[in-house]
Design a protein around this motif. Structure first.
Motif, PDB file in Angstrom:
ATOM      1  N   ALA A 188       0.843  -1.203   0.000  1.00  0.00           N
ATOM      2  CA  ALA A 188       0.000   0.000   0.000  1.00  0.00           C
ATOM      3  C   ALA A 188       0.874   1.248   0.000  1.00  0.00           C
ATOM      4  O   ALA A 188       1.956   1.261   0.591  1.00  0.00           O
ATOM      5  CB  ALA A 188      -0.923   0.006   1.214  1.00  0.00           C
ATOM      6  N   THR A 189       0.398   2.274  -0.659  1.00  0.00           N
ATOM      7  CA  THR A 189       1.076   3.565  -0.623  1.00  0.00           C
ATOM      8  C   THR A 189       0.372   4.517   0.340  1.00  0.00           C
ATOM      9  O   THR A 189       0.943   5.526   0.723  1.00  0.00           O
ATOM     10  CB  THR A 189       1.140   4.196  -2.019  1.00  0.00           C
ATOM     11  OG1 THR A 189      -0.189   4.403  -2.501  1.00  0.00           O
ATOM     12  CG2 THR A 189       1.909   3.299  -2.984  1.00  0.00           C
ATOM     13  N   ALA A 190      -0.868   4.188   0.711  1.00  0.00           N
ATOM     14  CA  ALA A 190      -1.624   4.985   1.682  1.00  0.00           C
ATOM     15  C   ALA A 190      -2.859   4.198   2.108  1.00  0.00           C
ATOM     16  O   ALA A 190      -3.378   3.384   1.343  1.00  0.00           O
ATOM     17  CB  ALA A 190      -2.060   6.313   1.079  1.00  0.00           C
ATOM     18  N   ASN A 191      -3.304   4.431   3.323  1.00  0.00           N
ATOM     19  CA  ASN A 191      -4.599   3.928   3.771  1.00  0.00           C
ATOM     20  C   ASN A 191      -5.585   5.086   3.669  1.00  0.00           C
ATOM     21  O   ASN A 191      -5.361   6.149   4.235  1.00  0.00           O
ATOM     22  CB  ASN A 191      -4.525   3.421   5.221  1.00  0.00           C
ATOM     23  CG  ASN A 191      -3.953   2.034   5.285  1.00  0.00           C
ATOM     24  OD1 ASN A 191      -4.487   1.110   4.674  1.00  0.00           O
ATOM     25  ND2 ASN A 191      -2.868   1.867   6.007  1.00  0.00           N
ATOM     26  N   LEU A 192      -6.667   4.874   2.927  1.00  0.00           N
ATOM     27  CA  LEU A 192      -7.630   5.942   2.696  1.00  0.00           C
ATOM     28  C   LEU A 192      -8.722   5.996   3.750  1.00  0.00           C
ATOM     29  O   LEU A 192      -9.323   7.047   3.949  1.00  0.00           O
ATOM     30  CB  LEU A 192      -8.261   5.786   1.311  1.00  0.00           C
ATOM     31  CG  LEU A 192      -7.278   5.808   0.148  1.00  0.00           C
ATOM     32  CD1 LEU A 192      -8.022   5.625  -1.168  1.00  0.00           C
ATOM     33  CD2 LEU A 192      -6.485   7.110   0.148  1.00  0.00           C
ATOM     34  N   GLY A 193      -9.004   4.855   4.380  1.00  0.00           N
ATOM     35  CA  GLY A 193     -10.071   4.898   5.371  1.00  0.00           C
ATOM     36  C   GLY A 193     -10.300   3.591   6.079  1.00  0.00           C
ATOM     37  O   GLY A 193      -9.967   2.515   5.589  1.00  0.00           O
ATOM     38  N   TYR A 194     -10.862   3.731   7.267  1.00  0.00           N
ATOM     39  CA  TYR A 194     -11.345   2.623   8.084  1.00  0.00           C
ATOM     40  C   TYR A 194     -12.799   2.958   8.381  1.00  0.00           C
ATOM     41  O   TYR A 194     -13.078   3.977   9.027  1.00  0.00           O
ATOM     42  CB  TYR A 194     -10.555   2.514   9.385  1.00  0.00           C
ATOM     43  CG  TYR A 194      -9.077   2.260   9.170  1.00  0.00           C
ATOM     44  CD1 TYR A 194      -8.591   0.967   9.014  1.00  0.00           C
ATOM     45  CD2 TYR A 194      -8.170   3.318   9.105  1.00  0.00           C
ATOM     46  CE1 TYR A 194      -7.235   0.732   8.807  1.00  0.00           C
ATOM     47  CE2 TYR A 194      -6.820   3.091   8.907  1.00  0.00           C
ATOM     48  CZ  TYR A 194      -6.360   1.796   8.755  1.00  0.00           C
ATOM     49  OH  TYR A 194      -5.019   1.578   8.549  1.00  0.00           O
ATOM     50  N   ASP A 195     -13.716   2.153   7.900  1.00  0.00           N
ATOM     51  CA  ASP A 195     -15.134   2.466   8.006  1.00  0.00           C
ATOM     52  C   ASP A 195     -15.907   1.315   8.643  1.00  0.00           C
ATOM     53  O   ASP A 195     -15.435   0.174   8.683  1.00  0.00           O
ATOM     54  CB  ASP A 195     -15.703   2.757   6.607  1.00  0.00           C
ATOM     55  CG  ASP A 195     -15.026   3.946   5.952  1.00  0.00           C
ATOM     56  OD1 ASP A 195     -15.114   5.048   6.522  1.00  0.00           O
ATOM     57  OD2 ASP A 195     -14.398   3.768   4.888  1.00  0.00           O
ATOM     58  N   ASP A 196     -17.112   1.642   9.091  1.00  0.00           N
ATOM     59  CA  ASP A 196     -18.043   0.651   9.637  1.00  0.00           C
ATOM     60  C   ASP A 196     -17.392  -0.233  10.692  1.00  0.00           C
ATOM     61  O   ASP A 196     -17.559  -1.458  10.678  1.00  0.00           O
ATOM     62  CB  ASP A 196     -18.647  -0.203   8.516  1.00  0.00           C
ATOM     63  CG  ASP A 196     -19.450   0.642   7.539  1.00  0.00           C
ATOM     64  OD1 ASP A 196     -20.118   1.581   7.993  1.00  0.00           O
ATOM     65  OD2 ASP A 196     -19.381   0.362   6.326  1.00  0.00           O
TER      66      ASP A 196
ATOM     67  N   MET B 124      -4.719   2.255  -0.861  1.00  0.00           N
ATOM     68  CA  MET B 124      -4.262   2.379  -2.247  1.00  0.00           C
ATOM     69  C   MET B 124      -3.099   1.400  -2.375  1.00  0.00           C
ATOM     70  O   MET B 124      -2.141   1.468  -1.596  1.00  0.00           O
ATOM     71  CB  MET B 124      -3.765   3.790  -2.560  1.00  0.00           C
ATOM     72  CG  MET B 124      -4.860   4.784  -2.746  1.00  0.00           C
ATOM     73  SD  MET B 124      -4.326   6.350  -3.511  1.00  0.00           S
ATOM     74  CE  MET B 124      -2.948   6.831  -2.518  1.00  0.00           C
ATOM     75  N   VAL B 125      -3.184   0.488  -3.343  1.00  0.00           N
ATOM     76  CA  VAL B 125      -2.193  -0.571  -3.482  1.00  0.00           C
ATOM     77  C   VAL B 125      -1.421  -0.412  -4.785  1.00  0.00           C
ATOM     78  O   VAL B 125      -2.010  -0.201  -5.852  1.00  0.00           O
ATOM     79  CB  VAL B 125      -2.871  -1.960  -3.421  1.00  0.00           C
ATOM     80  CG1 VAL B 125      -1.846  -3.072  -3.540  1.00  0.00           C
ATOM     81  CG2 VAL B 125      -3.666  -2.110  -2.120  1.00  0.00           C
ATOM     82  N   LEU B 126      -0.120  -0.528  -4.679  1.00  0.00           N
ATOM     83  CA  LEU B 126       0.777  -0.395  -5.819  1.00  0.00           C
ATOM     84  C   LEU B 126       0.471  -1.442  -6.892  1.00  0.00           C
ATOM     85  O   LEU B 126       0.177  -2.597  -6.586  1.00  0.00           O
ATOM     86  CB  LEU B 126       2.215  -0.574  -5.330  1.00  0.00           C
ATOM     87  CG  LEU B 126       3.356  -0.201  -6.255  1.00  0.00           C
ATOM     88  CD1 LEU B 126       3.319   1.288  -6.580  1.00  0.00           C
ATOM     89  CD2 LEU B 126       4.682  -0.551  -5.590  1.00  0.00           C
ATOM     90  N   LYS B 127       0.552  -1.031  -8.144  1.00  0.00           N
ATOM     91  CA  LYS B 127       0.422  -1.971  -9.256  1.00  0.00           C
ATOM     92  C   LYS B 127       1.764  -2.653  -9.473  1.00  0.00           C
ATOM     93  O   LYS B 127       2.825  -2.063  -9.264  1.00  0.00           O
ATOM     94  CB  LYS B 127      -0.016  -1.236 -10.520  1.00  0.00           C
ATOM     95  CG  LYS B 127      -1.441  -0.714 -10.426  1.00  0.00           C
ATOM     96  CD  LYS B 127      -1.831  -0.007 -11.701  1.00  0.00           C
ATOM     97  CE  LYS B 127      -3.257   0.500 -11.610  1.00  0.00           C
ATOM     98  NZ  LYS B 127      -3.622   1.248 -12.828  1.00  0.00           N
TER      99      LYS B 127
END
Length: 192
Positions: free
Chosen positions: A99-107, A163-166
């Protein structure tokens, strides 16, 4: 046991650098896949006390045995944010090592209490994936992360979106895996 092709005339074995697990890249995720993360983890009293102190959680349910003994649980509970951190950490090997970033933790839902001595296990199910509209080198993956105790009781669930690297943008090798500086440890020329 050595095969004939594994040894030289002088009896010396062939050596080679072999790449280890690099984690999944964006292309590896498919909606509906479930990853049972390796290694359950037993939660200790020390984990709970340290985390409670580090995070300045002042609820006596986590650090005051006399208080907790008078509650419906009869003992201290493990800090819920520790349970979240542990479950997320357990999932990194399969979900966000690249991952290059964590965008969210939900629910986020705590389904049951966690006590000192409970052993937690985690799994992630891919619920969505899409190309990033602003970054060509990553895709966005959403998973449902679930944690269970040793009695197969669901204690936590949440959605997690990194977001995960290709793969085409990754450059790890057996000689220089992710996180290793160039030239550290055994190098190909050391094996010649």
């Amino acid at each position: 046991m050595a095969r004939d092709s594994d040894t030289h005339d002088d009896g010396e074995r062939d050596r080679r650098l072999v790449g280890g697990w690099e984690g999944r890249y964006y292309e590896d995720f498919e909606v509906g896949d479930v990853y049972k993360h390796p290694y359950g983890r037993t939660v200790t009293e020390t984990d709970n006390v340290w985390f409670t102190n580090l995070s300045m959680n002042l609820n006596p349910m986590h650090f005051n045995e006399a208080y907790a003994a008078e509650t419906e649980f009869g003992e201290r509970l493990v800090d819920g944010t520790f349970v979240i951190a542990l479950a997320v950490g357990m999932s990194v090997i399969d979900v966000s090592a690249n991952a290059t970033a964590n965008l969210g933790y939900d629910d986020i839902r705590h389904h049951g209490p966690v006590f000192h001595g409970d052993t937690l296990f985690a799994e992630s199910e891919v619920v969505d994936k899409r190309e990033s509209s602003s970054r060509d080198h990553v895709g966005i993956v959403t998973t449902e992360l679930r944690a269970y105790n040793q009695n197969d009781e669901l204690v936590l669930s949440l959605e997690r979106t990194p977001m995960v690297l290709k793969r085409s943008h990754a450059e790890p090798s057996a000689a220089q895996p992710t996180g290793w500086p160039e030239g550290i440890g055994t190098q190909p020329e050391d094996l010649e």
